[in-house]
Design an enzyme around this catalytic site. Structure first.
Site, PDB file in Angstrom:
ATOM      1  N   GLY A 152     -13.412  -1.921-148.120  1.00  0.00           N
ATOM      2  CA  GLY A 152     -14.697  -2.164-147.466  1.00  0.00           C
ATOM      3  C   GLY A 152     -15.310  -3.487-147.882  1.00  0.00           C
ATOM      4  CG  ASP A 153     -19.539  -3.587-147.971  1.00  0.00           C
ATOM      5  OD1 ASP A 153     -19.137  -2.422-147.744  1.00  0.00           O
ATOM      6  OD2 ASP A 153     -20.548  -3.824-148.672  1.00  0.00           O
TER       7      ASP A 153
ATOM      8  CB  THR B 281     -22.095   1.386-152.270  1.00  0.00           C
ATOM      9  OG1 THR B 281     -21.023   1.509-151.336  1.00  0.00           O
ATOM     10  CG2 THR B 281     -21.982   0.058-152.960  1.00  0.00           C
TER      11      THR B 281
HETATM   12  N1  GLY Z   1     -20.314  -0.026-148.410  1.00  0.00           N
HETATM   13  C1  GLY Z   1     -19.163   0.576-148.899  1.00  0.00           C
HETATM   14  C2  GLY Z   1     -18.061   0.709-147.974  1.00  0.00           C
HETATM   15  O1  GLY Z   1     -18.256   0.714-146.766  1.00  0.00           O
HETATM   16  O2  GLY Z   1     -16.950   0.787-148.427  1.00  0.00           O
END
Ligand code: GLY
Length: 327
Positions: A216-217, A186
């Protein structure tokens, strides 16, 4: 355990609302030595790209988009070109952008064949009444606004193809993932502009070998990013499922709303994520008053900030190098 150590790298308090701040990260994980220099160079370049926008009188929103685009274009990072591959060997990317002045936000998830997902996220924010478009819908929207698509292979770096092959044989746990070289996580940016507005953006290829369709987040408002002129702007990185469970970006800003500093808020929230769900990660944050903070619980996180005419950057815990920028 490593994730219990909170590495707070920087916290600066400023009074002037007229000065601009640009902070970026290139992902929190155990960045191997072979990627260390290029990761730091990449975040320094991205911070300067965003800062140029701010110094030219541009908005925080324009600055975070410019900074994240530069990292999406750089194959060193897991976003855009260089994004990680899912279990089927495909690129599926997530991105978000948010304006702290209006709370307007746009996001795309599991999107394919787009070089700059952050700009597609911005188009979702500005051209639709929705907040998040996913998968085929996001690609149909990109087509409808004339955004160019690229063949998947052009997004896949040599490094990623090699790591994807290598990773197939291994199963790692949550903690090991982000404190090992299996992760590759990321990019993100936060900014404060000369009008006193804050903004944030986050973009990722997600976790290598993730399930097809896993989101994801990063594109989830309040988890991978959040911006509100009343408190500040945050971009997160690290284990997505852990960040989602604690809604990390909002958690940090909820501590700020209770009167804690950005630095304490970031540290407390990352510690909570480690204690409660055993997740490791990192965050960058900026406040409307000009505080900024960088914190992580992984082995390394590449980050850079332009504060006035000084470029700060680091990679390892406690590191803070400074360079004077030409005026
Ligand atoms: N932080 C990125 C993901 O886990 O998709």
């Amino acid at each position: 355990m490593r994730w219990r150590q909170i590495h707070l790298v920087q916290w600066v308090e400023r009074d002037s609302k007229m000065s601009t701040i640009m902070v970026v990260h290139g992902g929190a994980w155990a960045i191997p030595d072979e990627l260390a220099e290029s990761s730091v160079d990449g975040v320094k370049f991205a911070a300067c790209e965003g800062s140029k926008v701010l110094k030219g009188g541009g908005s925080a929103l324009d600055a975070v988009e410019a900074a994240v685009r530069s990292m999406e274009d750089n194959t060193e990072f897991n976003a855009g070109h260089g994004a990680t591959l899912n279990a089927a060997g495909e690129v599926e990317m997530d991105a978000i952008i948010m304006d702290g002045k209006t709370l307007s936000s746009g996001a795309v998830s599991a999107v394919k064949n787009i070089t700059n997902p952050v700009s597609l996220a911005r188009a979702v924010m500005e051209k639709t009444t929705n907040v998040n478009l996913t998968s085929r819908g996001a690609n149909l929207f990109a087509e409808s606004i004339g955004m160019a698509t690229v063949p998947t292979d052009t997004l896949v770096s040599v490094y990623e193809r090699k790591e994807w092959e290598r990773h197939k044989a291994y199963v790692t746990g949550v903690m090991e993932d982000f404190n090992s070289q299996w992760a590759h996580d990321t990019v993100g940016a936060v900014a404060l502009d000369c009008a006193g507005n804050v903004a944030c953006a986050t973009s990722t290829g997600g976790i290598r070998h993730k399930m097809v369709g896993r989101v994801g987040d990063s594109p989830i408002i309040g988890s991978g990013a959040y911006a509100d002129n009343f408190t500040g702007a945050v971009s997160c990185t690290g284990h997505g499922e852990s960040i989602l469970k604690v809604t990390l970006a909002r958690l940090i800003l909820s501590h700020v709303a209770q009167g804690k500093s950005l630095a304490d808020s970031s540290q407390l929230s990352l510690k909570y994520m480690g204690d409660r769900v055993q997740g490791a990660g990192g965050a960058i944050a900026v406040s409307p008053s000009g505080q900024w903070a960088v914190a992580f619980t992984t082995v390394r996180m590449a980050w850079a900030a332009v504060d006035g005419d000084v470029l700060c950057y680091g990679l390892n815990p406690g590191e803070r190098f400074k360079e004077q920028l030409a005026q």
